[in-house]
Enzyme design. Structure first.
Site, short mmCIF file in Angstrom:
data_model
loop_
_atom_site.label_atom_id
_atom_site.label_comp_id
_atom_site.label_asym_id
_atom_site.label_seq_id
_atom_site.Cartn_x
_atom_site.Cartn_y
_atom_site.Cartn_z
CE1 TYR A 14 156.60 111.60 25.45
CE2 TYR A 14 154.62 110.82 26.53
CZ TYR A 14 155.90 110.59 26.07
OH TYR A 14 156.47 109.36 26.25
CE LYS A 66 170.04 111.20 34.18
NZ LYS A 66 170.78 110.07 34.80
CG ASP A 82 169.95 106.89 35.35
OD1 ASP A 82 169.37 107.34 36.35
OD2 ASP A 82 171.07 107.29 34.99
CG ASP A 94 154.70 106.66 27.73
OD1 ASP A 94 154.17 105.54 27.86
OD2 ASP A 94 154.79 107.25 26.64
CG ASP A 109 154.50 101.18 28.47
OD1 ASP A 109 153.45 101.23 29.15
OD2 ASP A 109 154.57 101.58 27.31
#
Length: 373
Positions: free
Chosen positions: A144, A191, A223, A247, A251
């Site tokens: 980001y 990851k 994942d 993030d 959510d």
């Protein structure tokens, strides 16, 4: 002990002003019940700030935040920007800049289930009942904040994800320390089978783990973690992860509780802190009185924790649970008998001040006849 506090209030966009209004109402009730004084100073941020000043984070707003004991924030985002890929200035830029300027490196998102709301979740009761997770998301680095580039003619763009040790170490320590207070398990979500940044996160976590021998450290690819959060969320205690993964994962976790309108967050730095619900600006609900204020209210409880007002924070959480147990909630949690944003906030504020002697007649509340007696 300090009893007077300066609070920067940034209502933001969409339903932000409505839910924040209930939080300030409740803070006034806390002040009355516990003899604290909260001084509110309001500032513009997001789409509202762009419309009025051209800047998603005006300098005046940033200064207000820096001079306050804590920041209470509503929501950010507006459809006029969401559907315009050519917009050069966006509301979300204001929030990203504010996090960076205030050094808010750690975003903390608690997730727990309420027994009376479990059936609102799309996940089976036996899977989620008893879920209690704390998610620690790194907030001021990663993709980001990395270098960005777009070549419009060539149809080519990139976003670079970068981390260094100094950005990882503080939040990992915070997550380990939280795990020590809880069930003593920390999961790093990454990851590492693909990304060098994730392999750096693993290396740093392993090094720091030696300082917390009582905490079990494990690792999970993002994942798989996204799947495991739905299949078996109770396996998690404290989660720590990088910015974008945090993030997305937090959510996703919101569906476990039955409504994203229940989930609070705290963004913490060395000298500053900001508290906000994790839901978006929900522009479709703006001005309709249907927004769930609980996430903002529970974010306010986290703010009280940060300010060292532990007794007041606990009373606020008890009041929220009392409202939920008595089904004094908005339509997202009870579509047959529900109350407005303001009514829910007033119920919680009233219970803080009066508890069982509240002006609300609870028997009437249960059958939908909220009366003042």
């Amino acid at each position: 002990m300090k009893t007077s506090f300066k609070i920067a209030v940034l209502p933001g966009d969409g339903i932000g002003p409505e839910v924040v209004n209930e939080s300030t109402k409740i803070l006034n009730a806390i002040g009355e019940a516990f003899n604290y004084t909260f001084e509110f100073t309001y500032g513009l941020m997001g789409a509202e700030a762009i419309f009025k000043t051209g800047n998603p984070l005006p300098d005046e707003t940033l200064q207000i935040c820096k001079e306050s004991d804590a920041v209470l924030f509503g929501a950010i985002g507006d459809p006029s920007f969401d559907h315009n890929p050519d917009a050069k200035v966006r509301p979300e830029q204001g929030l990203l800049k504010l996090r960076k300027e205030l050094g808010l490196f750690a975003n903390i998102r608690p997730l727990k289930t309420y027994s009376s709301l479990i059936d609102k979740s799309p996940v089976k009761r036996e899977v989620i009942e008893g879920t209690d997770i704390q998610i620690f998301r790194e907030l001021v680095s990663g993709i980001y904040f990395g270098e960005k580039f777009t070549d419009e003619e060539a149809g080519y763009a990139y976003d670079i994800c970068k981390y260094n040790r100094e950005e990882i170490i503080p939040i990992v320590h915070m997550a380990f320390q939280e795990a020590q207070k809880r069930r003593k398990k920390l999961t790093l979500i990454d990851k590492a089978n693909v990304l060098d940044t994730s392999r750096l996160w693993r290396k740093v976590c392993k090094e720091i783990a030696h300082e917390y021998p009582d905490v079990e450290l494990d690792f999970m690819f993002v994942d798989n973690a996204a799947m495991q959060l739905i299949l078996n969320p109770k396996q998690f205690d404290v989660i720590v992860t990088e910015n974008m993964f945090g993030d997305i994962i937090s959510d996703e976790a919101s569906v476990i509780g039955g409504s994203i309108g229940l989930l609070p967050s705290a963004s913490i730095g060395n000298e500053n802190a900001l508290f906000e619900p994790i839901h978006g600006s929900y522009p479709q609900a703006k001005g309709k009185g249907i927004a769930n204020p609980v996430a903002s209210v529970l974010s306010t409880a986290m703010m009280l924790d940060y300010l060292g007002l532990d007794q007041a924070a606990e009373k606020l959480r008890q009041s929220v649970e009392y409202a939920i147990e008595n089904k004094y909630v908005t339509a997202d949690l009870n579509d047959e008998q529900h109350y407005s944003t303001s009514e829910v906030g007033s119920f919680i504020a009233d219970y803080i001040k009066y508890s069982e002697k509240s002006y609300y007649n609870f028997e009437n509340v249960k059958i939908g006849k909220s009366t003042i007696v």
